[in-house]
Enzyme design. Sequence first.
Site, mmCIF file in Angstrom:
data_model
loop_
_atom_site.group_PDB
_atom_site.id
_atom_site.type_symbol
_atom_site.label_atom_id
_atom_site.label_comp_id
_atom_site.label_asym_id
_atom_site.label_seq_id
_atom_site.Cartn_x
_atom_site.Cartn_y
_atom_site.Cartn_z
ATOM 1 N N GLU A 272 7.733 3.096 -6.338
ATOM 2 C CA GLU A 272 7.836 2.510 -4.999
ATOM 3 C C GLU A 272 7.964 3.588 -3.932
ATOM 4 O O GLU A 272 8.447 4.688 -4.207
ATOM 5 C CB GLU A 272 9.031 1.530 -4.977
ATOM 6 C CG GLU A 272 9.359 0.879 -3.667
ATOM 7 C CD GLU A 272 8.241 0.022 -3.064
ATOM 8 O OE1 GLU A 272 7.078 0.459 -3.066
ATOM 9 O OE2 GLU A 272 8.550 -1.062 -2.540
ATOM 10 N N ASP A 273 7.549 3.265 -2.727
ATOM 11 C CA ASP A 273 7.637 4.257 -1.645
ATOM 12 C C ASP A 273 9.043 4.344 -1.059
ATOM 13 O O ASP A 273 9.588 5.424 -0.908
ATOM 14 C CB ASP A 273 6.601 3.964 -0.536
ATOM 15 C CG ASP A 273 6.702 2.551 0.034
ATOM 16 O OD1 ASP A 273 7.455 1.722 -0.520
ATOM 17 O OD2 ASP A 273 6.030 2.269 1.046
ATOM 18 N N ASP B 269 3.535 3.740 6.552
ATOM 19 C CA ASP B 269 2.833 3.528 7.823
ATOM 20 C C ASP B 269 3.732 2.961 8.915
ATOM 21 O O ASP B 269 4.837 2.477 8.655
ATOM 22 C CB ASP B 269 1.702 2.522 7.607
ATOM 23 C CG ASP B 269 2.236 1.092 7.461
ATOM 24 O OD1 ASP B 269 3.148 0.879 6.631
ATOM 25 O OD2 ASP B 269 1.771 0.202 8.194
ATOM 26 N N LYS C 10 0.808 -1.192 0.000
ATOM 27 C CA LYS C 10 0.000 0.000 0.000
ATOM 28 C C LYS C 10 0.856 1.264 0.000
ATOM 29 O O LYS C 10 0.384 2.337 -0.354
ATOM 30 C CB LYS C 10 -0.866 0.026 1.280
ATOM 31 C CG LYS C 10 -1.799 -1.100 1.457
ATOM 32 C CD LYS C 10 -2.492 -0.926 2.832
ATOM 33 C CE LYS C 10 -3.053 -2.213 3.325
ATOM 34 N NZ LYS C 10 -3.517 -2.103 4.735
ATOM 35 N N ASP D 184 14.443 -0.310 1.513
ATOM 36 C CA ASP D 184 15.060 -0.486 2.827
ATOM 37 C C ASP D 184 16.087 -1.620 2.703
ATOM 38 O O ASP D 184 17.215 -1.394 2.257
ATOM 39 C CB ASP D 184 13.926 -0.791 3.813
ATOM 40 C CG ASP D 184 14.371 -0.882 5.258
ATOM 41 O OD1 ASP D 184 15.296 -0.150 5.641
ATOM 42 O OD2 ASP D 184 13.796 -1.683 6.006
ATOM 43 N N ARG E 49 -0.345 6.929 7.396
ATOM 44 C CA ARG E 49 -0.246 6.992 5.932
ATOM 45 C C ARG E 49 -0.797 8.317 5.388
ATOM 46 O O ARG E 49 -0.405 8.780 4.330
ATOM 47 C CB ARG E 49 -1.057 5.849 5.294
ATOM 48 C CG ARG E 49 -0.488 4.465 5.548
ATOM 49 C CD ARG E 49 -1.173 3.466 4.618
ATOM 50 N NE ARG E 49 -0.974 2.080 5.035
ATOM 51 C CZ ARG E 49 0.083 1.339 4.715
ATOM 52 N NH1 ARG E 49 1.058 1.846 3.983
ATOM 53 N NH2 ARG E 49 0.168 0.086 5.112
ATOM 54 N N LYS F 107 16.927 4.161 1.682
ATOM 55 C CA LYS F 107 17.772 4.099 2.888
ATOM 56 C C LYS F 107 18.931 3.163 2.577
ATOM 57 O O LYS F 107 18.916 1.995 2.967
ATOM 58 C CB LYS F 107 16.967 3.512 4.067
ATOM 59 C CG LYS F 107 15.865 4.410 4.568
ATOM 60 C CD LYS F 107 15.364 3.984 5.947
ATOM 61 C CE LYS F 107 14.404 2.851 5.900
ATOM 62 N NZ LYS F 107 13.661 2.653 7.181
ATOM 63 N N PHE G 77 13.359 5.127 10.841
ATOM 64 C CA PHE G 77 12.043 4.631 10.455
ATOM 65 C C PHE G 77 11.159 5.846 10.235
ATOM 66 O O PHE G 77 11.048 6.724 11.087
ATOM 67 C CB PHE G 77 11.447 3.703 11.503
ATOM 68 C CG PHE G 77 10.303 2.914 10.936
ATOM 69 C CD1 PHE G 77 10.540 1.776 10.173
ATOM 70 C CD2 PHE G 77 8.992 3.333 11.104
ATOM 71 C CE1 PHE G 77 9.488 1.068 9.600
ATOM 72 C CE2 PHE G 77 7.930 2.635 10.541
ATOM 73 C CZ PHE G 77 8.187 1.496 9.793
ATOM 74 N N VAL G 78 10.571 5.927 9.041
ATOM 75 C CA VAL G 78 9.782 7.108 8.681
ATOM 76 C C VAL G 78 8.331 6.734 8.389
ATOM 77 O O VAL G 78 8.037 5.596 8.006
ATOM 78 C CB VAL G 78 10.401 7.851 7.471
ATOM 79 C CG1 VAL G 78 11.747 8.455 7.828
ATOM 80 C CG2 VAL G 78 10.528 6.943 6.245
HETATM 81 P P1 IMP Z 1 12.513 -3.650 1.857
HETATM 82 O O1 IMP Z 1 13.169 -3.936 3.171
HETATM 83 O O2 IMP Z 1 13.401 -2.850 0.939
HETATM 84 O O3 IMP Z 1 12.000 -4.911 1.231
HETATM 85 O O4 IMP Z 1 11.279 -2.714 2.182
HETATM 86 C C1 IMP Z 1 10.022 -3.201 2.097
HETATM 87 C C2 IMP Z 1 8.930 -2.310 2.602
HETATM 88 O O5 IMP Z 1 9.120 -2.041 3.973
HETATM 89 C C3 IMP Z 1 8.778 -0.944 1.983
HETATM 90 O O6 IMP Z 1 8.137 -0.960 0.720
HETATM 91 C C4 IMP Z 1 7.914 -0.290 3.040
HETATM 92 O O7 IMP Z 1 6.554 -0.626 2.863
HETATM 93 C C5 IMP Z 1 8.456 -0.881 4.326
HETATM 94 N N1 IMP Z 1 9.395 0.029 4.973
HETATM 95 C C6 IMP Z 1 10.741 0.025 4.937
HETATM 96 N N2 IMP Z 1 11.248 1.041 5.644
HETATM 97 C C7 IMP Z 1 10.191 1.716 6.135
HETATM 98 C C8 IMP Z 1 10.065 2.905 6.934
HETATM 99 O O8 IMP Z 1 11.037 3.582 7.348
HETATM 100 N N3 IMP Z 1 8.796 3.285 7.224
HETATM 101 C C9 IMP Z 1 7.685 2.614 6.799
HETATM 102 N N4 IMP Z 1 7.759 1.515 6.032
HETATM 103 C C10 IMP Z 1 9.007 1.072 5.705
HETATM 104 MG MG MG Z 2 6.090 -0.550 0.101
#
Ligand code: IMP
Ligand code: MG
Length: 178
Positions: free
Chosen positions: A101-102, A161, A45, A105, A167, A133, A154-155
Amino acid sequence: MTEKLDKIKRVLITKNEIEKKVRETGRKISEEYDGKPLLLVSILKGAFIFMADICREITIPCEIGFMCAESYYSGTESSGKVNITLDLKQDISKYHVIIIEDIIDSGRTLSEVVKLLKERAPLSLKVYTLLDKPERRAVDFSADYTLFTIPDLFVVGYGLDCGEYYRNLSYIAEYDAG
Ligand code: IMP
Ligand code: MG
Protein backbone atom coordinates in the site's frame (compact mmCIF):
# COMPACT_ATOMS: atom_id res chain seq x y z
CA MET A 1 0.42 22.99 -14.94
CA THR A 2 3.04 25.48 -13.70
CA GLU A 3 0.49 26.63 -11.14
CA LYS A 4 0.08 23.02 -10.03
CA LEU A 5 3.83 22.44 -9.52
CA ASP A 6 4.04 25.59 -7.40
CA LYS A 7 2.08 23.67 -4.81
CA ILE A 8 5.11 21.61 -3.75
CA LYS A 9 6.24 22.97 -0.37
CA ARG A 10 9.33 20.82 0.26
CA VAL A 11 10.82 17.41 -0.30
CA LEU A 12 9.96 15.18 2.63
CA ILE A 13 11.60 11.90 1.57
CA THR A 14 14.25 11.83 -1.15
CA LYS A 15 14.57 9.38 -4.03
CA ASN A 16 17.69 7.91 -2.39
CA GLU A 17 16.00 7.42 0.98
CA ILE A 18 13.09 5.65 -0.71
CA GLU A 19 15.40 3.43 -2.78
CA LYS A 20 17.39 2.38 0.28
CA LYS A 21 14.29 1.44 2.32
CA VAL A 22 12.63 -0.35 -0.59
CA ARG A 23 15.80 -2.39 -1.15
CA GLU A 24 15.96 -3.38 2.55
CA THR A 25 12.27 -4.28 2.55
CA GLY A 26 12.60 -6.40 -0.60
CA ARG A 27 15.45 -8.29 1.03
CA LYS A 28 13.41 -8.86 4.21
CA ILE A 29 10.43 -10.21 2.22
CA SER A 30 12.71 -12.47 0.17
CA GLU A 31 14.13 -14.03 3.36
CA GLU A 32 10.81 -14.38 5.18
CA TYR A 33 8.83 -15.86 2.29
CA ASP A 34 11.49 -18.10 0.79
CA GLY A 35 9.89 -21.39 -0.33
CA LYS A 36 6.33 -20.08 0.12
CA PRO A 37 3.75 -19.27 -2.58
CA LEU A 38 3.76 -15.47 -2.47
CA LEU A 39 1.23 -13.06 -3.92
CA LEU A 40 1.85 -9.31 -3.77
CA VAL A 41 -1.37 -7.34 -3.95
CA SER A 42 -1.18 -3.70 -4.82
CA ILE A 43 -3.90 -1.16 -4.24
CA LEU A 44 -4.20 1.10 -7.27
CA LYS A 45 -3.51 3.69 -8.17
CA GLY A 46 -1.36 5.13 -5.39
CA ALA A 47 0.82 2.06 -4.81
CA PHE A 48 1.75 1.38 -8.43
CA ILE A 49 5.29 2.77 -8.22
CA PHE A 50 6.01 1.22 -4.81
CA MET A 51 4.83 -2.13 -6.21
CA ALA A 52 6.94 -1.82 -9.36
CA ASP A 53 10.04 -1.02 -7.30
CA ILE A 54 9.60 -3.49 -4.45
CA CYS A 55 8.79 -6.47 -6.67
CA ARG A 56 12.11 -5.93 -8.44
CA GLU A 57 13.94 -6.08 -5.09
CA ILE A 58 12.33 -9.43 -4.27
CA THR A 59 14.61 -12.29 -5.29
CA ILE A 60 12.20 -15.22 -4.74
CA PRO A 61 9.36 -16.28 -7.08
CA CYS A 62 6.19 -14.27 -6.55
CA GLU A 63 2.95 -13.38 -8.29
CA ILE A 64 1.39 -9.98 -8.57
CA GLY A 65 -2.23 -8.87 -8.39
CA PHE A 66 -4.05 -5.56 -8.43
CA MET A 67 -7.09 -4.14 -6.71
CA CYS A 68 -8.57 -0.72 -6.95
CA ALA A 69 -10.03 0.71 -3.76
CA GLU A 70 -11.15 4.29 -4.01
CA SER A 71 -11.68 6.40 -0.96
CA TYR A 72 -10.75 9.84 -2.25
CA TYR A 73 -12.83 11.33 -4.99
CA SER A 74 -10.63 14.39 -5.53
CA GLY A 75 -8.41 16.85 -3.75
CA THR A 76 -7.35 16.21 -0.19
CA GLU A 77 -10.67 15.24 1.37
CA SER A 78 -11.62 11.65 2.18
CA SER A 79 -15.09 10.54 1.22
CA GLY A 80 -15.12 8.15 4.17
CA LYS A 81 -16.45 5.42 1.91
CA VAL A 82 -14.46 2.67 0.21
CA ASN A 83 -15.38 1.29 -3.23
CA ILE A 84 -13.68 -1.80 -4.65
CA THR A 85 -13.70 -1.02 -8.36
CA LEU A 86 -11.21 -3.70 -9.47
CA ASP A 87 -10.78 -7.07 -7.79
CA LEU A 88 -8.15 -9.84 -7.85
CA LYS A 89 -8.27 -12.67 -10.36
CA GLN A 90 -6.31 -15.12 -8.17
CA ASP A 91 -7.81 -17.61 -5.68
CA ILE A 92 -5.89 -16.28 -2.69
CA SER A 93 -6.46 -19.37 -0.50
CA LYS A 94 -3.36 -20.82 -2.19
CA TYR A 95 -1.07 -17.91 -1.30
CA HIS A 96 0.70 -16.03 1.40
CA VAL A 97 -0.52 -12.53 0.59
CA ILE A 98 1.24 -9.22 1.14
CA ILE A 99 -0.73 -6.06 0.54
CA ILE A 100 1.54 -3.37 -0.90
CA GLU A 101 0.00 0.00 0.00
CA ASP A 102 1.08 3.59 -0.55
CA ILE A 103 -0.21 5.29 2.59
CA ILE A 104 -2.41 4.68 5.61
CA ASP A 105 -4.33 7.77 6.58
CA SER A 106 -7.73 7.26 8.26
CA GLY A 107 -7.16 3.49 7.94
CA ARG A 108 -10.59 2.99 6.35
CA THR A 109 -9.40 1.69 2.97
CA LEU A 110 -7.12 -0.96 4.36
CA SER A 111 -9.39 -2.13 7.12
CA GLU A 112 -12.06 -2.76 4.45
CA VAL A 113 -9.63 -4.46 2.06
CA VAL A 114 -8.13 -6.61 4.82
CA LYS A 115 -11.59 -7.67 6.01
CA LEU A 116 -12.54 -8.64 2.46
CA LEU A 117 -9.34 -10.60 1.78
CA LYS A 118 -9.44 -12.42 5.14
CA GLU A 119 -12.85 -13.81 4.21
CA ARG A 120 -11.12 -15.51 1.26
CA ALA A 121 -8.82 -17.38 3.69
CA PRO A 122 -5.29 -16.74 2.38
CA LEU A 123 -2.47 -18.84 3.92
CA SER A 124 -1.38 -15.61 5.61
CA LEU A 125 -2.00 -11.90 5.12
CA LYS A 126 0.31 -8.98 5.87
CA VAL A 127 0.23 -5.29 5.08
CA TYR A 128 3.34 -3.41 3.99
CA THR A 129 2.84 0.32 3.65
CA LEU A 130 5.25 2.86 2.24
CA LEU A 131 3.89 5.67 4.43
CA ASP A 132 1.87 5.87 7.62
CA LYS A 133 0.20 8.94 9.14
CA PRO A 134 -0.81 7.52 12.56
CA GLU A 135 -2.13 10.89 13.81
CA ARG A 136 -4.91 10.75 11.22
CA ARG A 137 -6.33 7.36 12.17
CA ALA A 138 -10.15 7.23 12.33
CA VAL A 139 -10.46 3.44 12.70
CA ASP A 140 -8.28 1.01 14.62
CA PHE A 141 -5.78 -0.26 12.08
CA SER A 142 -2.04 -0.86 11.93
CA ALA A 143 0.25 -2.19 9.20
CA ASP A 144 2.60 -5.12 9.75
CA TYR A 145 5.46 -3.12 8.27
CA THR A 146 5.85 0.62 7.62
CA LEU A 147 8.74 2.06 5.60
CA PHE A 148 8.25 5.69 6.70
CA THR A 149 6.08 7.20 9.45
CA ILE A 150 5.18 10.80 8.64
CA PRO A 151 3.34 13.62 10.45
CA ASP A 152 -0.15 14.83 9.58
CA LEU A 153 0.71 16.38 6.19
CA PHE A 154 -0.78 15.90 2.74
CA VAL A 155 1.96 14.42 0.57
CA VAL A 156 2.40 13.76 -3.14
CA GLY A 157 4.84 11.93 -5.40
CA TYR A 158 6.10 8.36 -5.87
CA GLY A 159 2.60 7.28 -6.89
CA LEU A 160 0.63 9.57 -4.57
CA ASP A 161 -1.48 12.26 -6.16
CA CYS A 162 -3.44 15.38 -5.58
CA GLY A 163 -6.24 15.59 -8.13
CA GLU A 164 -4.29 13.03 -10.25
CA TYR A 165 -1.17 15.20 -10.53
CA TYR A 166 2.31 14.58 -9.07
CA ARG A 167 2.24 10.77 -9.16
CA ASN A 168 5.31 10.84 -11.40
CA LEU A 169 7.63 12.60 -8.94
CA SER A 170 10.47 10.31 -7.86
CA TYR A 171 10.40 11.67 -4.28
CA ILE A 172 7.73 12.33 -1.63
CA ALA A 173 6.87 16.00 -1.19
CA GLU A 174 4.69 18.01 1.13
CA TYR A 175 1.77 19.53 -0.76
CA ASP A 176 0.83 23.10 -0.06
CA ALA A 177 -2.88 22.78 0.63
CA GLY A 178 -3.21 26.48 1.63
P1 IMP B 1 -7.28 6.00 4.23
O1 IMP B 1 -7.80 7.29 4.77
O2 IMP B 1 -6.31 5.33 5.17
O3 IMP B 1 -8.41 5.10 3.81
O4 IMP B 1 -6.44 6.37 2.94
C1 IMP B 1 -6.92 6.08 1.71
C2 IMP B 1 -6.15 6.64 0.55
O5 IMP B 1 -6.14 8.05 0.61
C3 IMP B 1 -4.69 6.27 0.42
O6 IMP B 1 -4.48 4.98 -0.11
C4 IMP B 1 -4.26 7.35 -0.56
O7 IMP B 1 -4.58 6.99 -1.89
C5 IMP B 1 -5.08 8.55 -0.12
N1 IMP B 1 -4.30 9.44 0.73
C6 IMP B 1 -4.28 9.53 2.08
N2 IMP B 1 -3.40 10.45 2.49
C7 IMP B 1 -2.85 10.96 1.37
C8 IMP B 1 -1.83 11.95 1.14
O8 IMP B 1 -1.23 12.58 2.05
N3 IMP B 1 -1.53 12.19 -0.16
C9 IMP B 1 -2.12 11.54 -1.21
N4 IMP B 1 -3.06 10.60 -1.04
C10 IMP B 1 -3.41 10.31 0.25
MG1 MG C 1 -3.99 4.25 -2.10
